[in-house]
Scaffold this motif. Structure first.
Motif, PDB file in Angstrom:
ATOM      1  N   LEU A   1      59.120  66.838  16.846  1.00 20.64           N
ATOM      2  CA  LEU A   1      57.971  66.215  16.190  1.00 20.64           C
ATOM      3  C   LEU A   1      56.637  66.703  16.762  1.00 20.64           C
ATOM      4  O   LEU A   1      55.666  66.901  16.014  1.00 20.64           O
ATOM      5  CB  LEU A   1      58.065  64.688  16.338  1.00 20.64           C
ATOM      6  CG  LEU A   1      56.983  63.848  15.666  1.00 20.64           C
ATOM      7  CD1 LEU A   1      57.052  63.992  14.147  1.00 20.64           C
ATOM      8  CD2 LEU A   1      57.147  62.384  16.054  1.00 20.64           C
ATOM      9  N   ILE A   2      56.598  66.942  18.084  1.00 22.74           N
ATOM     10  CA  ILE A   2      55.343  67.319  18.758  1.00 22.74           C
ATOM     11  C   ILE A   2      54.727  68.596  18.169  1.00 22.74           C
ATOM     12  O   ILE A   2      53.520  68.615  17.879  1.00 22.74           O
ATOM     13  CB  ILE A   2      55.554  67.465  20.285  1.00 22.74           C
ATOM     14  CG1 ILE A   2      55.949  66.119  20.910  1.00 22.74           C
ATOM     15  CG2 ILE A   2      54.298  68.018  20.959  1.00 22.74           C
ATOM     16  CD1 ILE A   2      54.904  65.041  20.807  1.00 22.74           C
ATOM     17  N   PRO A   3      55.509  69.684  17.958  1.00 22.72           N
ATOM     18  CA  PRO A   3      54.904  70.886  17.356  1.00 22.72           C
ATOM     19  C   PRO A   3      54.301  70.612  15.973  1.00 22.72           C
ATOM     20  O   PRO A   3      53.279  71.211  15.617  1.00 22.72           O
ATOM     21  CB  PRO A   3      56.085  71.868  17.256  1.00 22.72           C
ATOM     22  CG  PRO A   3      57.041  71.412  18.306  1.00 22.72           C
ATOM     23  CD  PRO A   3      56.911  69.925  18.339  1.00 22.72           C
ATOM     24  N   LYS A   4      54.921  69.724  15.198  1.00 25.88           N
ATOM     25  CA  LYS A   4      54.385  69.384  13.876  1.00 25.88           C
ATOM     26  C   LYS A   4      53.051  68.649  14.003  1.00 25.88           C
ATOM     27  O   LYS A   4      52.135  68.861  13.205  1.00 25.88           O
ATOM     28  CB  LYS A   4      55.394  68.519  13.110  1.00 25.88           C
ATOM     29  CG  LYS A   4      56.660  69.267  12.733  1.00 25.88           C
ATOM     30  CD  LYS A   4      57.645  68.370  11.991  1.00 25.88           C
ATOM     31  CE  LYS A   4      58.918  69.136  11.631  1.00 25.88           C
ATOM     32  NZ  LYS A   4      59.908  68.271  10.937  1.00 25.88           N
ATOM     33  N   VAL A   5      52.965  67.790  15.028  1.00 26.46           N
ATOM     34  CA  VAL A   5      51.701  67.084  15.285  1.00 26.46           C
ATOM     35  C   VAL A   5      50.620  68.090  15.655  1.00 26.46           C
ATOM     36  O   VAL A   5      49.491  68.038  15.132  1.00 26.46           O
ATOM     37  CB  VAL A   5      51.869  66.033  16.420  1.00 26.46           C
ATOM     38  CG1 VAL A   5      50.517  65.449  16.808  1.00 26.46           C
ATOM     39  CG2 VAL A   5      52.824  64.926  15.999  1.00 26.46           C
ATOM     40  N   VAL A   6      50.960  69.018  16.551  1.00 23.77           N
ATOM     41  CA  VAL A   6      50.008  70.043  16.988  1.00 23.77           C
ATOM     42  C   VAL A   6      49.544  70.876  15.790  1.00 23.77           C
ATOM     43  O   VAL A   6      48.339  71.138  15.620  1.00 23.77           O
ATOM     44  CB  VAL A   6      50.635  70.953  18.068  1.00 23.77           C
ATOM     45  CG1 VAL A   6      49.726  72.143  18.368  1.00 23.77           C
ATOM     46  CG2 VAL A   6      50.921  70.160  19.326  1.00 23.77           C
ATOM     47  N   ASN A   7      50.477  71.268  14.930  1.00 20.26           N
ATOM     48  CA  ASN A   7      50.150  72.075  13.758  1.00 20.26           C
ATOM     49  C   ASN A   7      49.227  71.323  12.803  1.00 20.26           C
ATOM     50  O   ASN A   7      48.265  71.896  12.258  1.00 20.26           O
ATOM     51  CB  ASN A   7      51.441  72.483  13.040  1.00 20.26           C
ATOM     52  CG  ASN A   7      51.162  73.371  11.846  1.00 20.26           C
ATOM     53  OD1 ASN A   7      50.566  74.449  11.976  1.00 20.26           O
ATOM     54  ND2 ASN A   7      51.570  72.914  10.669  1.00 20.26           N
ATOM     55  N   THR A   8      49.494  70.041  12.611  1.00 21.73           N
ATOM     56  CA  THR A   8      48.657  69.214  11.720  1.00 21.73           C
ATOM     57  C   THR A   8      47.242  69.108  12.270  1.00 21.73           C
ATOM     58  O   THR A   8      46.265  69.231  11.523  1.00 21.73           O
ATOM     59  CB  THR A   8      49.271  67.797  11.573  1.00 21.73           C
ATOM     60  OG1 THR A   8      50.609  67.918  11.112  1.00 21.73           O
ATOM     61  CG2 THR A   8      48.467  66.957  10.595  1.00 21.73           C
ATOM     62  N   VAL A   9      47.133  68.902  13.561  1.00 24.81           N
ATOM     63  CA  VAL A   9      45.817  68.779  14.204  1.00 24.81           C
ATOM     64  C   VAL A   9      45.041  70.084  14.096  1.00 24.81           C
ATOM     65  O   VAL A   9      43.814  70.082  13.884  1.00 24.81           O
ATOM     66  CB  VAL A   9      45.979  68.354  15.689  1.00 24.81           C
ATOM     67  CG1 VAL A   9      44.668  68.501  16.449  1.00 24.81           C
ATOM     68  CG2 VAL A   9      46.483  66.920  15.774  1.00 24.81           C
ATOM     69  N   LEU A  10      45.744  71.219  14.212  1.00 22.23           N
ATOM     70  CA  LEU A  10      45.066  72.517  14.183  1.00 22.23           C
ATOM     71  C   LEU A  10      44.667  72.950  12.772  1.00 22.23           C
ATOM     72  O   LEU A  10      43.607  73.554  12.586  1.00 22.23           O
ATOM     73  CB  LEU A  10      45.976  73.591  14.807  1.00 22.23           C
ATOM     74  CG  LEU A  10      46.212  73.500  16.319  1.00 22.23           C
ATOM     75  CD1 LEU A  10      47.225  74.525  16.765  1.00 22.23           C
ATOM     76  CD2 LEU A  10      44.903  73.666  17.089  1.00 22.23           C
TER      77      LEU A  10
END
Length: 774
Positions: free
Chosen positions: A364-373
């Motif tokens: 889930l964390i990489p998806k959060v990072v991608n959404t934020v970026l």
């Protein structure tokens, strides 16, 4: 602490919500000094058209007499124990004699007694409702017993004997009255608090096991939980506090706070060990890098609770003191004990660190990072849209509360209250205290007429029961003077009054008579007593505001002082006072939390940015209350201070990691945000899950206030998690160097210098240098 914890006691006293200096509190205390405490009567209601059948009347007679014998019962009134005034012409006095002298043995006796009872209008609407065949047993309880644990045994003894009557006669009984409601609710709350402590520990243990796949990661946090709970009760005993219904809610909350601390510490430990495989260095860094942030997170949580100290209410002050002290104690215990415990254990295996790579959270964390970026605009649009909807919901919020609040409508306690309200209009005491300003001023016929006029005004309010006063006593006396003629139940004229008063018993202090229930020994003060339905504070205020001008028109202010008092009014004023002060405490909590964050982060811009994602959840929660129809009342307002103190924890952990990553990444903002989000994302999600389930268990409560505490704080924390995962890093990236200034880099308070995080490898380099092989 264990020794002192064993000495802690439960509080059984009813504590006023008002400070002792408040005018409403002072008026009520003076009223109690003159006339005794209101709200000490337990009512048992029954509906039966056959109650005057011989067998049932005999059973009621036996029940009444048996209850009268119970230790702690001062007086009992029922159909078989009512009193009449009889004129004694020889002694020129009224005798207060029981209507039922002996247990009736034949039906004719009961029929005669029925006729006599129904010929006394004084009792109609008070002890029986002739139209609906409902009658009451009114049991006056000893005030001292009501403030001790003995009150539970007292009520159980009354109920046990009453249920025998119910089984024998087939008549269903309904129990109510303020002392009964308070005793039963406090007993239920006490049992619930024990249940929630056990449930919180079970849920926290399951979550820890699922996250860390290690039984050790369950046992050691639970040991710290147990030690922390011992400290809670130990500090209560040392501070001479008793366990109140409010402090009883705190232990389950502390469990999830302790577990949250342990999750951040353990996650950092496993993360460090996975990166370099050195157990000692990992534990050292746990203390250095997490100890700093955890101190601030616990301080902000403690501030949320400590803000209650300024309310001036003794219950909330004690709650704030105990909670804030023990949250900091729990921080110290977890910071010391987790590294100590794990220093004795072998290093974690790959199975214990697998959750950092292969768990659902790791995906889930990489998806959060991608959404934020890549999708920050969508995040802002969604947040703004929700805020607009929330503001509309906030506008629908209402402020109200009831004396008997939070009891579910399906509960027998609520149904019994409604039964008695339906037939007698209420059981909540409301009093009108009248000062005539002159000794014997009450006995003037003009004053008596004014009292009756006010009683007629009171009777026009459907929320108020039939009232009692010295005027009713004089009507009763006139009827007795004319040998019990029902047509003579009316106020005496001036000639009759003088004759009747000669027959009345002397109003002596310390001696219980029909007179001193309504007038004081100087005959300057009198009262009108009524009962109020279980209506909300808004309706109580409406009645007060509406009746005040009518009182002033009947009793001129230059000649009389009339105060509206009683438990109902004290509760109204107390609720208003508490809601106002709880909002003040929320603002204070916000200020304290801001100051604490300023010590660590220095940059005002960064502090404002970090508070935005944590104020949004509070607005969303207020909106949810508005849409669902949950009013602002004492039990719901305290939710905001608690939720703010806890929800800001994620922001603190993220920002402390972000600042460290700025140093490591040479002030590169984007790389630092991503690294901080990856590192703290696990702990943020894990701790939020524990907190969410730790609070959501309260929805199982039988009480609306505790139930609201559960799902409202759980909702706030869920929104806060998403807000801190998406909005906070998005704002930092969007505002970029505008907020990440040098002041953010150089904090005022740095408990552990993150720039001097000494590596064991540094020591090895010195050793290698001495041999000349760099």
């Amino acid at each position: 602490m264990g020794y002192h914890a064993l000495k802690v006691q439960m509080s059984y006293e009813f504590t006023s919500l008002l400070p002792q200096s408040d005018s409403a509190h002072i008026v009520y205390e003076k009223f109690k000094d003159r006339f005794g405490k209101d709200g000490s009567v337990l009512f048992v209601g029954m509906q039966s058209e056959d109650i005057f059948q011989l067998e049932k009347f005999q059973a009621l007679y036996d029940l009444t007499n048996d209850i009268k014998k119970i230790d702690g019962v001062e007086e009992v009134l029922s159909l078989t124990r009512l009193f009449n005034l009889e004129k004694d012409n020889e002694l020129r006095q009224f005798d207060f004699v029981p209507i039922v002298i002996n247990r009736p043995e034949i039906q004719e006796e009961v029929d005669s007694l029925k006729k006599e009872i129904y010929n006394l209008p004084f009792y109609n609407g008070l002890m029986f409702n002739q139209e609906t065949s409902v009658n009451l047993i009114a049991i006056t309880l000893n005030e001292k017993k009501l403030n001790t644990k003995d009150r539970i045994h007292l009520v159980n003894a009354i109920k046990y004997r009453a249920e025998l009557f119910s089984a024998e006669s087939g008549i269903e009984l309904h129990y109510s009255g303020l002392p009964y409601i308070r005793i039963i609710t406090s007993e239920m709350l006490e049992q619930e608090s024990k249940f929630f402590v056990v449930l919180a520990m079970i849920i926290a243990s399951i979550i820890l096991l699922l996250f860390f796949k290690s039984i050790k990661a369950v046992i050691f946090p639970m040991l710290i939980v147990l030690v922390s709970l011992i400290w809670v009760f130990g500090t209560m005993s040392l501070l001479d506090f008793k366990v109140t219904m409010l402090t009883a809610v705190f232990p389950p909350l502390l469990i999830v706070i302790v577990v949250e601390n342990c999750i951040f510490l353990l996650n950092k430990y496993y993360n460090e060990y996975r990166s370099h495989g050195n157990k000692v260095k990992s534990l050292s860094r746990v203390v250095q890098r997490i100890g700093n942030a955890n101190l601030l997170t616990n301080a902000t949580t403690a501030a949320g609770f400590a803000a209650f100290i300024v309310t001036g209410n003794s219950l909330l002050v004690q709650f704030g003191v105990i909670a804030s002290i023990n949250i900091l104690v729990a921080y110290i215990l977890s910071l010391f004990l987790i590294p100590i415990f794990y220093s004795y254990l072998p290093p974690p295996s790959s199975r214990h660190t697998r959750h950092l790579d292969k768990s659902m959270v790791a995906k889930l964390i990489p998806k959060v990072v991608n959404t934020v970026l890549t999708k920050r605009n969508y995040i802002y649009i969604t947040a703004l849209g929700l805020l607009v909807i929330a503001i509309f919901g906030v506008s629908k919020l209402q402020t109200t509360g009831r004396i008997v609040d939070d009891i579910p409508q399906k509960d027998a306690l609520y149904k019994d209250l409604m039964f008695i309200e339906h037939h007698f209009k209420g059981v909540m005491p409301l009093e009108f205290s009248i000062d005539t300003r002159k000794p014997k001023g009450v006995l003037k016929l003009s004053t008596i007429d004014k009292i009756e006029e006010l009683q007629e005004v009171i009777s026009s309010y459907p929320e108020l029961s039939r009232s009692l006063s010295i005027a009713e006593v004089l009507k009763f006396a006139k009827q007795a003077f004319y040998n019990g003629k029902i047509s003579m139940y009316s106020l005496p004229n001036s000639n009759e009054k003088n004759f009747i008063l000669r027959y009345m018993p002397k109003n002596e202090s310390g001696k219980r008579t029909i007179l001193n229930q309504f007038i004081d020994t100087t005959m300057q003060y009198t009262r009108i007593s009524t009962q109020m339905a279980n209506i909300g504070t808004f309706d109580i205020q409406r009645i007060k505001d509406d009746i005040r001008p009518k009182i002033d028109s009947i009793f001129p202010k230059d000649k009389f002082d009339v105060e509206i008092t009683g438990t109902s009014v004290v509760f109204l004023k107390g609720s208003q006072y508490l809601v106002k002060n709880l909002f003040t405490s929320l603002l204070l909590a916000l200020v304290i939390i801001t100051i604490l964050m300023a010590l660590l982060f220095t940059s005002i811009r960064m502090i404002i940015i970090s508070l935005i994602p944590n104020i949004i959840p509070l607005i969303m929660t207020a909106a949810m209350m508005g849409y669902i129809g949950i009013p602002i009342k004492p039990s719901t307002v305290l939710i905001f201070s608690i939720a703010l103190g806890i929800s800001v924890d994620n922001a603190i952990h993220f920002l402390s990691r972000y600042r460290l990553q700025l140093i490591i990444n040479n002030w590169k903002i984007k790389e630092s945000v991503i690294a901080a989000l990856k590192e703290t994302g696990f702990s943020m999600i894990y701790s939020s899950v524990v907190l969410f389930f730790g609070f959501i268990i309260f929805v199982l409560s039988s009480f609306g206030g505790t139930e609201s505490l559960g799902y409202l704080i759980a909702f706030t924390l869920a929104v806060a998690l998403f807000s801190n995962l998406f909005i906070l890093p998005s704002l930092i990236l969007s505002l970029d160097k505008y907020i990440t200034t040098k002041t953010f880099k150089d904090p005022l308070l740095e408990i552990f210098d993150e720039e001097e995080d000494i590596e064991l490898s540094d020591l090895e380099i010195e050793h290698i240098d001495t041999r000349g092989s760099a």
